[in-house]
Design a protein around this motif. Sequence first.
Motif, PDB file in Angstrom:
ATOM      1  N   ARG A   1       0.532  -1.683  -0.278  1.00 52.16           N
ATOM      2  CA  ARG A   1       0.191   0.232   0.143  1.00 52.16           C
ATOM      3  C   ARG A   1       1.043   0.988   0.539  1.00 52.16           C
ATOM      4  O   ARG A   1       0.556   2.507  -0.278  1.00 52.16           O
ATOM      5  N   GLU A   2       2.191   1.234   0.358  1.00 48.90           N
ATOM      6  CA  GLU A   2       3.112   2.531   0.523  1.00 48.90           C
ATOM      7  C   GLU A   2       3.350   2.362  -0.584  1.00 48.90           C
ATOM      8  O   GLU A   2       3.240   3.739  -1.324  1.00 48.90           O
ATOM      9  N   LEU A   3       3.557   1.281  -2.018  1.00 50.04           N
ATOM     10  CA  LEU A   3       4.071   1.668  -3.185  1.00 50.04           C
ATOM     11  C   LEU A   3       2.938   2.209  -3.959  1.00 50.04           C
ATOM     12  O   LEU A   3       2.858   3.208  -5.057  1.00 50.04           O
ATOM     13  N   GLU A   4       2.113   1.333  -3.659  1.00 50.02           N
ATOM     14  CA  GLU A   4       0.768   1.994  -4.106  1.00 50.02           C
ATOM     15  C   GLU A   4       0.141   3.086  -3.949  1.00 50.02           C
ATOM     16  O   GLU A   4      -0.081   4.482  -5.234  1.00 50.02           O
ATOM     17  N   PHE A   5       0.252   3.504  -3.228  1.00 49.32           N
ATOM     18  CA  PHE A   5       1.033   5.666  -2.475  1.00 49.32           C
ATOM     19  C   PHE A   5       1.632   6.486  -3.540  1.00 49.32           C
ATOM     20  O   PHE A   5       1.035   6.923  -4.204  1.00 49.32           O
ATOM     21  N   LEU A   6       2.239   5.607  -3.326  1.00 55.59           N
ATOM     22  CA  LEU A   6       3.674   6.736  -4.423  1.00 55.59           C
ATOM     23  C   LEU A   6       3.047   6.606  -5.810  1.00 55.59           C
ATOM     24  O   LEU A   6       3.455   7.858  -6.530  1.00 55.59           O
ATOM     25  N   SER A   7       2.918   5.813  -6.457  1.00 53.72           N
ATOM     26  CA  SER A   7       2.476   5.231  -7.898  1.00 53.72           C
ATOM     27  C   SER A   7       1.328   5.568  -8.485  1.00 53.72           C
ATOM     28  O   SER A   7       0.851   6.205  -9.389  1.00 53.72           O
ATOM     29  N   GLY A   8       0.529   5.733  -7.054  1.00 51.08           N
ATOM     30  CA  GLY A   8      -1.024   5.192  -7.822  1.00 51.08           C
ATOM     31  C   GLY A   8      -1.728   7.070  -8.142  1.00 51.08           C
ATOM     32  O   GLY A   8      -1.516   6.958  -8.754  1.00 51.08           O
ATOM     33  N   ARG A   9      -2.594   7.166  -7.579  1.00 53.96           N
ATOM     34  CA  ARG A   9      -3.127   8.968  -8.126  1.00 53.96           C
ATOM     35  C   ARG A   9      -1.742   9.682  -8.152  1.00 53.96           C
ATOM     36  O   ARG A   9      -2.869  10.700  -9.107  1.00 53.96           O
ATOM     37  N   ALA A  10      -1.113  10.101  -7.132  1.00 52.00           N
ATOM     38  CA  ALA A  10       0.270  11.124  -7.490  1.00 52.00           C
ATOM     39  C   ALA A  10       0.235  11.222  -8.825  1.00 52.00           C
ATOM     40  O   ALA A  10      -0.399  12.662  -9.058  1.00 52.00           O
ATOM     41  N   SER A  11       0.291  10.804  -9.697  1.00 58.48           N
ATOM     42  CA  SER A  11       0.666  11.402 -10.800  1.00 58.48           C
ATOM     43  C   SER A  11      -0.164  13.349 -11.553  1.00 58.48           C
ATOM     44  O   SER A  11       0.311  14.066 -12.001  1.00 58.48           O
ATOM     45  N   ASN A  12      -1.561  12.748 -11.646  1.00 57.79           N
ATOM     46  CA  ASN A  12      -2.261  13.886 -12.310  1.00 57.79           C
ATOM     47  C   ASN A  12      -3.599  14.885 -10.611  1.00 57.79           C
ATOM     48  O   ASN A  12      -4.237  15.634 -11.092  1.00 57.79           O
ATOM     49  N   THR A  13      -2.950  13.773  -9.470  1.00 60.57           N
ATOM     50  CA  THR A  13      -4.357  14.418  -8.640  1.00 60.57           C
ATOM     51  C   THR A  13      -4.164  15.327  -7.149  1.00 60.57           C
ATOM     52  O   THR A  13      -4.603  15.628  -7.074  1.00 60.57           O
ATOM     53  N   LEU A  14      -2.725  14.792  -7.105  1.00 63.01           N
ATOM     54  CA  LEU A  14      -2.255  15.794  -6.193  1.00 63.01           C
ATOM     55  C   LEU A  14      -1.114  16.312  -6.499  1.00 63.01           C
ATOM     56  O   LEU A  14      -0.865  16.219  -7.701  1.00 63.01           O
ATOM     57  N   ASP A  15      -1.180  17.361  -5.771  1.00 63.53           N
ATOM     58  CA  ASP A  15      -0.036  18.982  -5.942  1.00 63.53           C
ATOM     59  C   ASP A  15       1.318  18.280  -5.390  1.00 63.53           C
ATOM     60  O   ASP A  15       1.643  18.884  -5.083  1.00 63.53           O
ATOM     61  N   GLY A  16       1.527  17.520  -4.445  1.00 65.48           N
ATOM     62  CA  GLY A  16       2.519  17.088  -3.213  1.00 65.48           C
ATOM     63  C   GLY A  16       2.036  15.732  -2.562  1.00 65.48           C
ATOM     64  O   GLY A  16       0.596  16.207  -2.101  1.00 65.48           O
ATOM     65  N   MET A  17       2.639  15.339  -2.365  1.00 66.23           N
ATOM     66  CA  MET A  17       2.905  14.063  -1.037  1.00 66.23           C
ATOM     67  C   MET A  17       3.657  14.365  -0.423  1.00 66.23           C
ATOM     68  O   MET A  17       4.698  14.524  -0.173  1.00 66.23           O
ATOM     69  N   ALA A  18       3.217  13.366   1.015  1.00 64.73           N
ATOM     70  CA  ALA A  18       3.892  13.141   2.205  1.00 64.73           C
ATOM     71  C   ALA A  18       3.852  11.945   2.382  1.00 64.73           C
ATOM     72  O   ALA A  18       2.589  11.545   2.437  1.00 64.73           O
ATOM     73  N   ILE A  19       4.861  11.029   3.079  1.00 66.58           N
ATOM     74  CA  ILE A  19       4.669   9.941   3.536  1.00 66.58           C
ATOM     75  C   ILE A  19       5.725   9.684   4.675  1.00 66.58           C
ATOM     76  O   ILE A  19       6.390  10.559   5.469  1.00 66.58           O
ATOM     77  N   SER A  20       5.126   8.385   5.695  1.00 72.49           N
ATOM     78  CA  SER A  20       6.312   8.253   6.783  1.00 72.49           C
ATOM     79  C   SER A  20       6.119   6.620   6.411  1.00 72.49           C
ATOM     80  O   SER A  20       5.471   6.001   6.814  1.00 72.49           O
ATOM     81  N   PRO A  21       6.991   6.541   5.748  1.00 67.00           N
ATOM     82  CA  PRO A  21       7.736   4.920   5.219  1.00 67.00           C
ATOM     83  C   PRO A  21       7.387   4.164   6.469  1.00 67.00           C
ATOM     84  O   PRO A  21       8.195   4.356   7.370  1.00 67.00           O
ATOM     85  N   TRP A  22       7.067   2.711   6.209  1.00 65.73           N
ATOM     86  CA  TRP A  22       6.946   1.811   7.086  1.00 65.73           C
ATOM     87  C   TRP A  22       7.522   0.975   6.310  1.00 65.73           C
ATOM     88  O   TRP A  22       8.968   0.186   7.131  1.00 65.73           O
ATOM     89  N   ALA A  23       7.010   0.388   5.967  1.00 67.79           N
ATOM     90  CA  ALA A  23       7.784  -0.768   5.559  1.00 67.79           C
ATOM     91  C   ALA A  23       8.648  -0.830   3.691  1.00 67.79           C
ATOM     92  O   ALA A  23       9.799  -1.707   3.754  1.00 67.79           O
ATOM     93  N   ILE A  24       8.784  -0.050   3.551  1.00 68.12           N
ATOM     94  CA  ILE A  24       9.693   0.338   2.502  1.00 68.12           C
ATOM     95  C   ILE A  24      11.021   1.396   3.090  1.00 68.12           C
ATOM     96  O   ILE A  24      10.776   2.118   3.935  1.00 68.12           O
ATOM     97  N   GLY A  25      11.788   1.332   2.342  1.00 63.69           N
ATOM     98  CA  GLY A  25      13.173   1.744   2.869  1.00 63.69           C
ATOM     99  C   GLY A  25      13.533   2.221   1.638  1.00 63.69           C
ATOM    100  O   GLY A  25      12.930   2.739  -0.132  1.00 63.69           O
TER     101      GLY A  25
END
Lengths: 342, 342
Positions: A110-134
Amino acid sequence: MGRGGGVAARLKDVAERAGVSVRTVSNVVSNAPAVAPDTRARVRRAIDELGYRPNLAARNLRQGRTGLIGLAIPEIHSPYFGELAGLLVEAARERGWTLLIEQTAGSAERELEFLSGRASNTLDGMAISPWAIGTEQLRRHTGGTPLVVLGESDPQGAADHVVIDNVAAAREMTSHLLESGRTRVAAVGSQPHLGNGTAALRLRGMHEALAAAGRTIDPALEVPVASLHREEGRRAMGRLLDHGSPPDAVFCFSDELALGAVYEAKRRGLDVPGDVAVAGFDDIEDGRYATPGLTTISPRKDQIAASTLQCLADRVYGRLDHLPARRITVPHRLVVRESTGR
Amino acid sequence: MGRGGGVAARLKDVAERAGVSVRTVSNVVSNAPAVAPDTRARVRRAIDELGYRPNLAARNLRQGRTGLIGLAIPEIHSPYFGELAGLLVEAARERGWTLLIEQTAGSAERELEFLSGRASNTLDGMAISPWAIGTEQLRRHTGGTPLVVLGESDPQGAADHVVIDNVAAAREMTSHLLESGRTRVAAVGSQPHLGNGTAALRLRGMHEALAAAGRTIDPALEVPVASLHREEGRRAMGRLLDHGSPPDAVFCFSDELALGAVYEAKRRGLDVPGDVAVAGFDDIEDGRYATPGLTTISPRKDQIAASTLQCLADRVYGRLDHLPARRITVPHRLVVRESTGR
DNA sequence: CACGAAGCATGCAACGTTGCAATAGGCGCG
DNA sequence: CGCGCCTATTGCAACGTTGCATGCTTCGTG
């Protein structure tokens, strides 16, 4: 045509009512300078009368912005992330953005899904507090949407990065425990299998403090956990107390773990801090009202939120668009309460 | 033209690559039936190669939907609302919606701002857990955007309404206290000045149980609070204990109040539940790990979330568009833990 | 008095998508 | 063999907004 009923008014409707062009209404709405005062007043009145509100979808389409910032955290209802999310919502609001919260449940997928998912054109910016990914997986972020990484998992230049000095914080806490006379200090919260390297840093800080004080490191006093929840803290404390020579101090890598640990110690009839000191990390509200009050490391969460939005704003609006990624270290402080007292 | 670099691919780009029209690509993307299998496959390949993602702003503009649901709660970081918000985020996600959380800080101004603010055309639906505003102000909601009201403050037909039976719950809790031998039951949490009528209902349920047991009602044992936070619970318990004849049971209208109350009782050297029983409301996670474990009323939060989204879905997609407002009562149960034991 | 500048208002086009209506081709049936 | 029907595909227009270029005044100045 006046578009009766509950249909939302458009620029066109306001324009007709005020007797000006659509473009002029748009200029009034966006506070453009070149509008005569009385025209402006007339348009304003028409806007009020019709209850006009700009259609954000249309504006976004035209401008290529959405006014939305995405935040991915493991879970909203955890005290630490809840407090942080609340502060981020406010900080975003102050800048005219809306924050949208995604829960990853600590799953890499789900972390990766967030990073690659809707990001491309729905959001102006993103912030993530990663847990499983490095680091590795964060580095793949190709920059389409500005990203800020919170906490460890250094994105190494692929994104801005807001952190606290975990090594120093853990060192301070460990020193505090040693200085108040504890001799066997345990650590609860290492998470060897996770991408998120926070626990490793805190362990390192603890080792540094132990070494500086001339103590040896006992691996049996370092308990890994599967999550940072109370239940895990409780289980870890159980294991430590079942140990041949139990610790007289337990440094938990989250306040929740610490509250679980305190619970288990008390359940077994031990006194905290008399028989065993317990310290946490995060300074959540519960820790302040627990008995005994929980000694902890308090990161400046408000500054984490402010820095995060500053980074995003710089990249979305500013000319820092192609500047190298920044790394911002937010201050923290040691808060001593009863749980480690004498 | 292939639009190189990091620019997002559009339907047009996919269409050119696959050698079909824009409209056909659109049909593939939206899973329309009338597309030949091999055409579909070819388009799919082009989509993957270009990494195409639909532009939501454009889609929203065209369809008049945004895929966004707004939620207004007093604060994210409170345990109860945090848990609820987390569940709502998940429930929305399952339906393909994105939930956007607004914090009102319990201010009437911000609650009204939420209701009238962006609603008109940015959100497909709204949910609010009102705090300061009441029936009167909710009734003004004129229906543009579907709204669900959570908790008390009956919108009386102006919106769907999801509640638990607060009167019955308070009655059950009070009866439990009386049946376990308590004689002087205090109430902490009335909020006379608030629009949100929850506290009044719980007080009523308590009075009913007292009356049914033939007890008299002592107004001195009913302590109003300014918020539902721990600090207020602590203060209220202090006041009760300073009272000439203190209570032997305290029913707090939130778990947080109860945790504050327990804190104060213990601080004064009293035993909970030995000297005084304490009960809460909401069943937050902290209550489970407190010592003693907190007796509480547990509403089915998952069902609150599910019902809320069901209501919104019915109005946004369904044909319930002009049906009368519904009122859904979600079940709850009494959870007895140590804080009221003997 | 002519000319440029400044101030204000406007029209056109485009952002990327989808609803609607229409078209081109294939097939069965009279 | 021709008609109509069905399937697959297409073109056009529109959603509501704003960037750009331009037009129309009015005023100040040489």
